[in-house]
Write a protein that holds these residues in place. Structure first.
Motif, PDB file in Angstrom:
ATOM      1  N   THR A  95      39.697 -58.257  20.387  1.00 56.41           N
ATOM      2  CA  THR A  95      40.211 -56.983  20.454  1.00 56.41           C
ATOM      3  C   THR A  95      39.210 -55.914  20.305  1.00 56.41           C
ATOM      4  O   THR A  95      39.708 -54.739  20.381  1.00 56.41           O
ATOM      5  CB  THR A  95      41.222 -56.975  19.441  1.00 56.41           C
ATOM      6  N   LEU A  96      38.261 -56.237  19.709  1.00 52.50           N
ATOM      7  CA  LEU A  96      37.112 -55.007  19.321  1.00 52.50           C
ATOM      8  C   LEU A  96      35.929 -55.113  20.315  1.00 52.50           C
ATOM      9  O   LEU A  96      35.198 -56.016  20.057  1.00 52.50           O
ATOM     10  CB  LEU A  96      37.172 -55.186  17.924  1.00 52.50           C
ATOM     11  N   ASP A  97      36.141 -54.399  21.202  1.00 51.73           N
ATOM     12  CA  ASP A  97      34.894 -54.429  22.137  1.00 51.73           C
ATOM     13  C   ASP A  97      33.633 -53.673  21.852  1.00 51.73           C
ATOM     14  O   ASP A  97      33.744 -52.418  22.098  1.00 51.73           O
ATOM     15  CB  ASP A  97      35.398 -54.044  23.651  1.00 51.73           C
ATOM     16  N   MET A  98      32.733 -54.335  21.305  1.00 51.76           N
ATOM     17  CA  MET A  98      31.734 -53.489  20.955  1.00 51.76           C
ATOM     18  C   MET A  98      30.520 -53.440  21.731  1.00 51.76           C
ATOM     19  O   MET A  98      29.334 -53.360  21.471  1.00 51.76           O
ATOM     20  CB  MET A  98      31.109 -53.784  19.518  1.00 51.76           C
ATOM     21  N   ARG A  99      30.783 -54.283  23.059  1.00 51.63           N
ATOM     22  CA  ARG A  99      29.612 -54.525  23.804  1.00 51.63           C
ATOM     23  C   ARG A  99      28.715 -53.528  24.433  1.00 51.63           C
ATOM     24  O   ARG A  99      27.352 -53.728  24.512  1.00 51.63           O
ATOM     25  CB  ARG A  99      30.008 -55.438  25.400  1.00 51.63           C
ATOM     26  N   ARG A 100      29.301 -52.339  24.458  1.00 48.30           N
ATOM     27  CA  ARG A 100      28.253 -51.067  24.539  1.00 48.30           C
ATOM     28  C   ARG A 100      27.361 -50.728  23.543  1.00 48.30           C
ATOM     29  O   ARG A 100      26.373 -50.057  23.587  1.00 48.30           O
ATOM     30  CB  ARG A 100      29.217 -50.101  25.122  1.00 48.30           C
ATOM     31  N   LEU A 101      27.455 -51.207  22.475  1.00 48.71           N
ATOM     32  CA  LEU A 101      26.438 -50.991  21.313  1.00 48.71           C
ATOM     33  C   LEU A 101      25.498 -51.997  21.436  1.00 48.71           C
ATOM     34  O   LEU A 101      25.055 -52.641  20.262  1.00 48.71           O
ATOM     35  CB  LEU A 101      27.257 -51.107  19.921  1.00 48.71           C
TER      36      LEU A 101
END
Ligand code: FAD
Length: 461
Positions: free
Chosen positions: A51-57
């Motif tokens: 639920t927590l999309d941190m892929r851009r980091l």
């Protein structure tokens, strides 16, 4: 040229940080789970959607050659990190051996590598972190500020106290070549003595030390030094297989990048389970397959399609013998004085060949890492073994993994939690400082937005 040129990622970092913070603050009662493209975990997980999309980091925000530090986003792979620093003649002090391990994953999972006898664990080279907490607050955590308790509890918390969004990591000079020497031993006492001597603190100390146990009477110790001296280099990214070279050469040279990733193309040696040490397959598929992340994906497919279960069912249906085995994928840290006893146990009960041996010496503050305290300055050996042990119907599920857990405890060691664990709950919390964890969980995640460490590491939550 401005040495920081080429990095202008602060605005984008702040904007993603802001969005994630708002998203978490506005969340309902559901659990927060990470969305990620790659993983180096080896334990079962529930199939719940992230639920927590941190892929851009996933970027290096800035490299500061004067301060010898880098600002890195939490999901940045070590491959991207190294690619941003090497052209500036710099490197992170501890680079875990697989390309897709991320900086946040290695810090929350207490990562190591063959420079750890000099520079400690990955998290010991982090000056500060920004952590996204369960209420959506982003807390700046340093060893000397009001969130020092969270800073010290993140290593070995595996995302159960908060997610690391940004880190400031120390850097070291990175000469362009690595000169390697391999020593072969028939005797384990001599091998261990040579390994301890190589980790000595004198001026002649190498930059990297590691060993490989090929058999009870076949050990290789490797030391490596980074150097500016140019010369011919080997290549293990194509037809050459690094681990095989250890027994056929006394000396070797690699570019610093190839050295840092020497274990990646063959996933140490695990590529053989995929047939990738066959020269023909290597030539045909090498371009796509010779990368640890490709094996990870192939393994995930194999498990999703239940290939092993289908083969077993077919053999049973055909009346053919079925060999039972137990997967034993573990990394354990053993105090050096108990390493001979661990090897005795290992050869007697596990005997997966080869086995990686990586020395590590935690730094001065090592006793303060809440969930992964170690003895400052003491030498430990990490034994990494990834394979299967023949089992029988009479043995309980997890028999061999449990034997490893018990033995590691008896010898005063510590087991990594990235792979399967079988600890009963009370024992788990005794080992991993349950009292302090409960206090921190109550302070930073009182409503249980993140999984609990026992659920995550043992029950596969
Ligand atoms: C064959 C093999 C070899 C290995 N070799 C090494 C090695 O040489 N050195 C080493 O250090 N390790 C090694 N590992 C273990 C590996 O480092 C750990 O599994 C590590 O935690 C994986 O990190 P990842 O970035 O792939 O994260 P993931 O596998 O995606 O996640 C690992 C855990 O960390 C949490 N996490 C991920 N990102 C963050 C974040 N930003 N903030 C907070 N929590 C986060 C996740 O929730 C998850 O619980 C090896 C494993 C295997 C199977």
């Amino acid at each position: 040229m401005n040495p920081r040129q080429g990095f202008d990622n602060w605005d984008s970092y702040r904007s993603v940080r802001e969005k994630l913070s708002r998203l978490v603050a506005a969340r309902g009662d559901g659990r927060l789970r990470l969305v990620k493209d790659t993983s180096n975990l080896f334990r079962p997980r529930t199939a719940a959607e992230g639920t927590l999309d941190m892929r851009r980091l996933n970027r290096v925000i800035e490299v500061d050659p004067e301060a010898m530090t880098a600002e890195v986003e939490g999901m940045t792979t070590f491959e991207a990190f190294v690619d941003a620093t090497l052209p500036r003649g710099l490197r992170p002090p501890v680079v875990p051996e697989l390309k897709t391990i991320t900086v946040g994953g290695a810090v929350s999972g207490a990562g190591i590598e063959s420079s750890s006898f000099r520079y400690g664990l990955v998290h010991e080279n982090v000056e500060e972190m920004e952590v996204l907490c369960a209420d959506g607050t982003v807390r700046l955590c340093r060893p000397d500020n009001e969130h020092a308790d969270l800073f010290r509890a993140i290593p070995n918390s595996y995302g159960t106290l908060g997610y690391i969004l940004r880190l400031r990591v120390k850097l070291l000079a990175a000469p362009p070549y690595a000169a390697l020497t391999h020593w072969r031993y028939r005797d384990r006492v001599q091998f261990l003595a040579a390994l301890v001597a190589a980790c000595g603190r004198g001026a002649a100390m190498p930059d990297f030390v590691e060993g490989v146990v090929f058999a009870p009477d076949d050990f290789v110790l490797t030391t490596a030094r980074l150097t500016d001296e140019a010369g011919p280099v080997s290549d293990y990214t194509g037809m050459g297989i690094y681990y095989r070279s250890l027994r056929s050469r006394g000396e070797d040279r690699l570019t610093v990048r190839d050295f840092l990733w020497r274990w990646d193309p063959d996933w140490f040696w695990c590529s053989r389970s995929f047939g990738m040490q066959n020269p023909l397959l290597r030539r045909l598929l090498g371009r796509w397959m010779l990368r640890s992340s490709s094996y990870g994906k192939a393994k995930a497919l194999y498990e999703r399609w239940g290939i092993e279960e289908r083969v077993t069912a077919l053999r049973r249906a055909l009346g053919r013998p079925v060999e039972l085995s137990e997967q034993v994928i573990q990394d354990v840290e053993i105090p050096i004085d108990h390493a001979p006893e661990f090897l005795d146990f290992y050869f007697r009960e596990i005997d997966i060949r080869p086995c990686w041996v990586c020395p590590l010496r935690p730094l001065a503050a090592a006793a303060d890492w809440t969930l992964f305290a170690m003895k400052p300055g003491a030498l430990y050996l990490n034994f990494g073994f990834w394979g299967s042990v023949r089992s029988s119907a009479a043995k309980a599920a997890g028999h061999f993994n449990r034997r490893v857990e018990r033995t590691v405890q008896e010898l005063g060691g510590r087991k990594s939690l990235y792979s399967r664990s079988y600890f009963p709950e009370a024992e788990f919390w005794r080992i991993y400082n349950g009292e302090a964890y409960a206090r921190l969980k109550a302070k930073y995640d009182p409503r249980g937005a993140f999984d609990d460490l026992y659920r995550k590491a043992v029950l596969g939550g």
